[in-house]
Design a protein around this motif. Structure first.
Motif, PDB file in Angstrom:
ATOM      1  N   GLU A  44     -29.590  11.765 -19.723  1.00 48.39           N
ATOM      2  CA  GLU A  44     -29.511  12.752 -18.636  1.00 48.39           C
ATOM      3  C   GLU A  44     -30.752  12.701 -17.754  1.00 48.39           C
ATOM      4  OE1 GLU A  44     -28.379  16.733 -19.676  1.00 48.39           O
ATOM      5  OE2 GLU A  44     -27.035  16.007 -21.238  1.00 48.39           O
ATOM      6  N   ALA A  45     -31.921  12.613 -18.378  1.00 47.96           N
ATOM      7  CA  ALA A  45     -33.163  12.559 -17.603  1.00 47.96           C
ATOM      8  C   ALA A  45     -33.221  11.278 -16.774  1.00 47.96           C
ATOM      9  CB  ALA A  45     -34.377  12.640 -18.530  1.00 47.96           C
ATOM     10  N   ALA A  46     -32.763  10.171 -17.347  1.00 46.16           N
ATOM     11  CA  ALA A  46     -32.747   8.907 -16.602  1.00 46.16           C
ATOM     12  C   ALA A  46     -31.795   9.003 -15.420  1.00 46.16           C
ATOM     13  CB  ALA A  46     -32.347   7.762 -17.524  1.00 46.16           C
ATOM     14  N   GLY A  47     -30.634   9.601 -15.632  1.00 46.54           N
ATOM     15  CA  GLY A  47     -29.675   9.770 -14.544  1.00 46.54           C
ATOM     16  C   GLY A  47     -30.231  10.637 -13.431  1.00 46.54           C
ATOM     17  N   GLU A  48     -30.914  11.696 -13.807  1.00 45.66           N
ATOM     18  CA  GLU A  48     -31.514  12.582 -12.805  1.00 45.66           C
ATOM     19  C   GLU A  48     -32.594  11.851 -12.017  1.00 45.66           C
ATOM     20  OE1 GLU A  48     -32.141  15.676 -10.340  1.00 45.66           O
ATOM     21  OE2 GLU A  48     -30.497  15.411 -11.741  1.00 45.66           O
ATOM     22  N   ALA A  49     -33.387  11.039 -12.681  1.00 44.87           N
ATOM     23  CA  ALA A  49     -34.427  10.267 -11.983  1.00 44.87           C
ATOM     24  C   ALA A  49     -33.789   9.313 -10.971  1.00 44.87           C
ATOM     25  CB  ALA A  49     -35.267   9.494 -12.993  1.00 44.87           C
ATOM     26  N   VAL A  50     -32.699   8.669 -11.352  1.00 48.83           N
ATOM     27  CA  VAL A  50     -32.001   7.758 -10.434  1.00 48.83           C
ATOM     28  C   VAL A  50     -31.428   8.538  -9.259  1.00 48.83           C
ATOM     29  CG1 VAL A  50     -30.020   6.212 -10.190  1.00 48.83           C
ATOM     30  CG2 VAL A  50     -31.517   6.017 -12.186  1.00 48.83           C
ATOM     31  N   ARG A  51     -30.828   9.701  -9.531  1.00 45.22           N
ATOM     32  CA  ARG A  51     -30.267  10.514  -8.440  1.00 45.22           C
ATOM     33  C   ARG A  51     -31.358  10.937  -7.449  1.00 45.22           C
ATOM     34  NH1 ARG A  51     -26.949  11.852 -12.630  1.00 45.22           N
ATOM     35  NH2 ARG A  51     -28.233  13.542 -13.426  1.00 45.22           N
ATOM     36  N   GLN A  52     -32.504  11.334  -7.972  1.00 52.36           N
ATOM     37  CA  GLN A  52     -33.608  11.740  -7.093  1.00 52.36           C
ATOM     38  C   GLN A  52     -34.113  10.564  -6.267  1.00 52.36           C
ATOM     39  OE1 GLN A  52     -36.642  13.736  -9.337  1.00 52.36           O
ATOM     40  NE2 GLN A  52     -35.268  15.364 -10.003  1.00 52.36           N
ATOM     41  N   PHE A  53     -34.203   9.392  -6.902  1.00 52.27           N
ATOM     42  CA  PHE A  53     -34.631   8.206  -6.168  1.00 52.27           C
ATOM     43  C   PHE A  53     -33.647   7.879  -5.045  1.00 52.27           C
ATOM     44  CE2 PHE A  53     -33.998   3.616  -5.642  1.00 52.27           C
ATOM     45  CZ  PHE A  53     -35.210   3.282  -5.071  1.00 52.27           C
ATOM     46  N   LEU A  54     -32.365   7.895  -5.368  1.00 51.66           N
ATOM     47  CA  LEU A  54     -31.358   7.559  -4.366  1.00 51.66           C
ATOM     48  C   LEU A  54     -31.345   8.573  -3.224  1.00 51.66           C
ATOM     49  CD1 LEU A  54     -28.441   6.374  -6.668  1.00 51.66           C
ATOM     50  CD2 LEU A  54     -29.935   4.949  -5.237  1.00 51.66           C
ATOM     51  N   ALA A  55     -31.664   9.822  -3.509  1.00 49.50           N
ATOM     52  CA  ALA A  55     -31.681  10.859  -2.470  1.00 49.50           C
ATOM     53  C   ALA A  55     -32.789  10.611  -1.451  1.00 49.50           C
ATOM     54  CB  ALA A  55     -31.842  12.235  -3.111  1.00 49.50           C
ATOM     55  N   THR A  56     -33.828   9.875  -1.837  1.00 46.91           N
ATOM     56  CA  THR A  56     -34.939   9.612  -0.917  1.00 46.91           C
ATOM     57  C   THR A  56     -34.679   8.422  -0.007  1.00 46.91           C
ATOM     58  OG1 THR A  56     -36.114   8.141  -2.440  1.00 46.91           O
ATOM     59  CG2 THR A  56     -36.594  10.505  -2.601  1.00 46.91           C
ATOM     60  N   ARG A  57     -33.629   7.674  -0.280  1.00 45.61           N
ATOM     61  CA  ARG A  57     -33.332   6.477   0.507  1.00 45.61           C
ATOM     62  C   ARG A  57     -32.855   6.873   1.906  1.00 45.61           C
ATOM     63  NH1 ARG A  57     -34.886   1.643  -1.582  1.00 45.61           N
ATOM     64  NH2 ARG A  57     -33.315   0.793  -0.216  1.00 45.61           N
ATOM     65  N   GLN A  58     -33.217   6.085   2.897  1.00 41.70           N
ATOM     66  CA  GLN A  58     -32.861   6.367   4.286  1.00 41.70           C
ATOM     67  C   GLN A  58     -31.962   5.271   4.864  1.00 41.70           C
ATOM     68  OE1 GLN A  58     -34.104   9.115   6.086  1.00 41.70           O
ATOM     69  NE2 GLN A  58     -35.035   9.865   4.217  1.00 41.70           N
ATOM     70  N   ASP A  59     -31.105   4.683   4.025  1.00 42.07           N
ATOM     71  CA  ASP A  59     -30.308   3.538   4.468  1.00 42.07           C
ATOM     72  C   ASP A  59     -28.818   3.852   4.580  1.00 42.07           C
ATOM     73  OD1 ASP A  59     -29.675   3.773   1.819  1.00 42.07           O
ATOM     74  OD2 ASP A  59     -30.170   1.716   1.278  1.00 42.07           O
ATOM     75  N   GLY A  60     -28.470   5.124   4.622  1.00 42.53           N
ATOM     76  CA  GLY A  60     -27.074   5.510   4.772  1.00 42.53           C
ATOM     77  C   GLY A  60     -26.209   5.206   3.562  1.00 42.53           C
ATOM     78  N   GLY A  61     -26.805   5.109   2.391  1.00 42.69           N
ATOM     79  CA  GLY A  61     -26.047   4.884   1.162  1.00 42.69           C
ATOM     80  C   GLY A  61     -25.802   3.424   0.823  1.00 42.69           C
ATOM     81  N   LYS A  62     -26.373   2.495   1.607  1.00 43.84           N
ATOM     82  CA  LYS A  62     -26.152   1.070   1.349  1.00 43.84           C
ATOM     83  C   LYS A  62     -26.706   0.642  -0.010  1.00 43.84           C
ATOM     84  CE  LYS A  62     -26.117  -0.179   6.196  1.00 43.84           C
ATOM     85  NZ  LYS A  62     -26.833  -0.854   7.275  1.00 43.84           N
ATOM     86  N   PHE A  63     -27.928   1.080  -0.322  1.00 42.92           N
ATOM     87  CA  PHE A  63     -28.531   0.715  -1.604  1.00 42.92           C
ATOM     88  C   PHE A  63     -27.718   1.292  -2.756  1.00 42.92           C
ATOM     89  CE2 PHE A  63     -31.383   1.354  -5.190  1.00 42.92           C
ATOM     90  CZ  PHE A  63     -31.944   0.096  -5.314  1.00 42.92           C
ATOM     91  N   GLN A  64     -27.294   2.533  -2.624  1.00 38.90           N
ATOM     92  CA  GLN A  64     -26.500   3.184  -3.666  1.00 38.90           C
ATOM     93  C   GLN A  64     -25.191   2.428  -3.894  1.00 38.90           C
ATOM     94  OE1 GLN A  64     -25.872   7.331  -2.998  1.00 38.90           O
ATOM     95  NE2 GLN A  64     -24.663   7.611  -4.828  1.00 38.90           N
ATOM     96  N   GLU A  65     -24.548   2.001  -2.834  1.00 40.84           N
ATOM     97  CA  GLU A  65     -23.290   1.266  -2.965  1.00 40.84           C
ATOM     98  C   GLU A  65     -23.526  -0.088  -3.636  1.00 40.84           C
ATOM     99  OE1 GLU A  65     -19.450   0.391  -3.181  1.00 40.84           O
ATOM    100  OE2 GLU A  65     -20.303   2.338  -2.640  1.00 40.84           O
TER     101      GLU A  65
END
Length: 78
Positions: A44-65
């Motif tokens: 759960e903590a690892a998932g939350e860390a990934v979610r927080q990291f992805l929220a800081t991205r400014q690429d319109g979700g490209k990295f997440q995809e």
């Protein structure tokens, strides 16, 4: 230039090999049966860390995809 026998890495590998030879194989098998399926981290903590990291991205979700595609591909390969 030092001889290869003086290389600290080689010395360490020799020491590890000697230690491995002294471990009872039954003890290793017992250990592996006990930890089968155990995760050495808090999922759960690892998932939350990934979610927080992805929220800081400014690429319109490209990295997440791209990450999602790679994880899907990895799961299909295993």
């Amino acid at each position: 230039m030092s001889k290869s026998s003086d290389d600290p890495r080689r010395q360490l590998l020799r020491q590890l090999s000697a230690l491995r030879g002294r471990i009872d194989p039954q003890a290793i098998n017992h250990f592996l049966r006990k930890v089968d399926g155990w995760e050495p981290y808090d999922r759960e903590a690892a998932g939350e860390a990934v979610r927080q990291f992805l929220a800081t991205r400014q690429d319109g979700g490209k990295f997440q995809e791209r990450l999602r595609q790679e994880l899907t591909k990895k799961n299909e390969d295993t």
